[in-house]
Design an enzyme around this catalytic site. Sequence first.
Site, PDB file in Angstrom:
ATOM      1  N   SER A 107       0.808  -1.194   0.111  1.00 25.23           N
ATOM      2  CA  SER A 107      -0.114  -0.033  -0.085  1.00 25.23           C
ATOM      3  C   SER A 107       0.729   1.141  -0.177  1.00 25.23           C
ATOM      4  O   SER A 107       1.990   1.044   0.090  1.00 25.23           O
ATOM      5  CB  SER A 107      -0.783  -0.127   1.164  1.00 25.23           C
ATOM      6  N   HIS A 108       0.311   2.579   0.178  1.00 23.31           N
ATOM      7  CA  HIS A 108       1.072   3.516   0.208  1.00 23.31           C
ATOM      8  C   HIS A 108       1.845   3.932  -1.158  1.00 23.31           C
ATOM      9  O   HIS A 108       2.879   4.298  -1.110  1.00 23.31           O
ATOM     10  CB  HIS A 108       1.764   4.019   1.279  1.00 23.31           C
TER      11      HIS A 108
ATOM     12  N   ASP B   3       1.770  -1.661   5.888  1.00 23.98           N
ATOM     13  CA  ASP B   3       0.729  -0.704   6.830  1.00 23.98           C
ATOM     14  C   ASP B   3      -0.536  -0.661   5.975  1.00 23.98           C
ATOM     15  O   ASP B   3      -0.352  -0.429   4.654  1.00 23.98           O
ATOM     16  CB  ASP B   3       1.057  -0.010   7.785  1.00 23.98           C
ATOM     17  N   GLU B   4      -1.708  -0.780   6.516  1.00 22.53           N
ATOM     18  CA  GLU B   4      -3.076   0.032   5.932  1.00 22.53           C
ATOM     19  C   GLU B   4      -3.361  -0.410   4.407  1.00 22.53           C
ATOM     20  O   GLU B   4      -3.451   0.337   3.400  1.00 22.53           O
ATOM     21  CB  GLU B   4      -2.983   1.664   5.874  1.00 22.53           C
ATOM     22  N   VAL B   5      -3.186  -1.809   4.294  1.00 19.88           N
ATOM     23  CA  VAL B   5      -3.704  -2.333   2.987  1.00 19.88           C
ATOM     24  C   VAL B   5      -5.054  -2.200   2.699  1.00 19.88           C
ATOM     25  O   VAL B   5      -5.898  -2.759   3.610  1.00 19.88           O
ATOM     26  CB  VAL B   5      -2.996  -3.750   2.729  1.00 19.88           C
TER      27      VAL B   5
END
Length: 527
Positions: A261-262, A321-323
Site C-alpha cells: 500500500s501507499h 501497513d494500511e492495505v
Amino acid sequence: MRAVCAIFGVLAICAVALCQGQGVPYPFRAVIPQPATFSWDQANTANVTLAQRNKFTFQLAGIKSSVVLKDAFGRYLAFLFDSPYDVPATGVPQITTLNVQVQSDDESLFLGVDESYSMTVQAPSSTIIANTVFGALRALETFAQLVDYATNMTIAGTPIKITDAPRFAWRGLMIDTSRHYLPVPLIMHILDAMSFHKFNTMHWHIVDEASFPLEVTQFPMLSQKGAWSPRAIYKASDIKSIVDYAYLRGIRVVPEVDMPSHTRSWGNGYPDIMPNCSKSTYYGTEPGLDPTKAQTFQVISGILSELSQLFPDPYMHLGGDEVNSACYQEDAALNQWMQSHGMGANYTLLLQYFVDNVKPIYTTLKKNLVCWSDLVYYSDTVDKETAIVQAWRARGDAISLTKLGYKTINSAGWYLDVQQPGSAHYAWIDTWTDFYNYDPTVNMTAQELSLFVGGEACMWGEAVDRINWDQRVWPRASPLAERLWSPSTVTDINNMAQRMVQFRCQTLVRRGISAEPITPDWCSYEF
C-alpha cells in the site's frame, strides 16, 4: 484564561526554581537525556571553567586514530567555543584537557553497538573512558551539556562522575520525505539535532503515495513521473552524503519503501503494476501494488537492489501497513487470477502471496526486514529471529507483539503529528508531557522486555516542511530521547521540564536549532 495560567504556571515555577538552584542538580540542569548514574560534590560551591579555545585540547588515548572522533573533536570544539557571546570565566580553575580513552579501534556502526561511557569532570584535566568511539561520542555530548554557558562557561560541583549507557539499542526518529520533500541540508540539520539527543537511528520514510522522490536508475520513470519536481529527487550522491554524515554522528540510517500500500505514486510512472479500478476508488483509498503482475516484483527488486548498495545498515523497512482491498475488488483480471490460483475472494491470501514473493528479494540482498505491525496480522512468514516489527496503532501494541514473540520497536503514542497523543492540552507544545509519560514497557514480563528493542518518534510529513520542521519537532521529541536512553526510574516530569528549558536554549537554540519554547523564558541565543 485561568486554565492557560495553570498550564504555564507549573513550568514558570519550575524555571524559577531552576534559577535558584533547587530541584535539578545544578551541574545537570541542561543535560538531556539524564545519565544512568552520576555524582557530584554538593559541598563544592566553587566553579571551574574551560580554558580559552587556543589552550583547550582533546587528547585521544587507547587507539592511534579515529575517523569518527577526529571529526567529532572539531565539531565539539566549535560547539564549545564558537559563540561570540560566551567567554570563559577568569580567576577560577580551568579545564585545559579532555582525555578520551577508547578501548576498541573498530568503528563499525550497527544496532546494539556499545554506546556506554564513564566520565570524570574536573580541572585541569577531565577524562572520558569508552569501549567504542560511539560511546565516546555520547560522552562528548554530555560534557558539552554540563557547561553552563549562561555563567561564563562554568561547570559546578566538580569532581563530577558519570557512568552511562542507553536503556535501549534502537532510539530513532522517522522522517517522511514523500508528503513534503525535505532538502538534503535540512536532513543533515535534522541529524545534527538528533545527535544532540543521543538518538542513533534515522528511519527514512523515503517514498509514499504522495510522491516518489527517489532516483532508481533501473526504473527512471518512478521519480521522473512520481516526484513533486525534478528538483525534489534524491540521487545516489545525495543519499551517500546523508548516510556518511549520519555515521560520523553515530546514527544509522534505515530506509523505508512502504509496500504494497501507499504506492499510488509508483503508478504515475509504471501504471501496469497498479490494480485497475475506478478513479473514485483509486484516489479515495490507498491502492496497493498488483501482486499478480511479474513486473511488480521486477520493479521492487530494482528499487531494493539499488537501496542495498546505498544504505549499509542490515535493516530495511518495507512498510506493510494500511492495505485496502477496495481497488483489488474492482479489478476483474486480478480477481480472475486469484480464482485460477485457488484464492477465491480471500485478499489476505493475495497479500500473503505478495509477501512470499518479496521476501526472497530482500533476503538475497542480505537485508533484515523491519515492518509496521499490520504485516504480522495478514502474513505468517515474518521471521521472528531476524525481523523487527514496529508498533504504531495503539498504546499496548508493543506488549501484544512481544507476547507473540516478535522483536519490537514502539511508535504508538509517540506520533509527533498527532494533536492529542494523550490528554487534551491548551497548547500544542504541551503534548511533550504525553510523550514523556508513556513508557510502552510498563507491565511487560522479563521475556517480553527482552524482545523490546526500542522505539521511534514519527514525524509524518503532511503538514511539515523545511519552513516549520524545527518548531514542530523540537523540543517535543526531546522527552522521547530520555525515555529511550535513561533508566526506567527517570520519570520526574517537573525535573524534565526544568531541564528542557535550559537544554532548549543552551544546546538547541545556541547550536542553530529553532526549537519552540515550552514556557515564558529568556534565551539570549535567539538574538
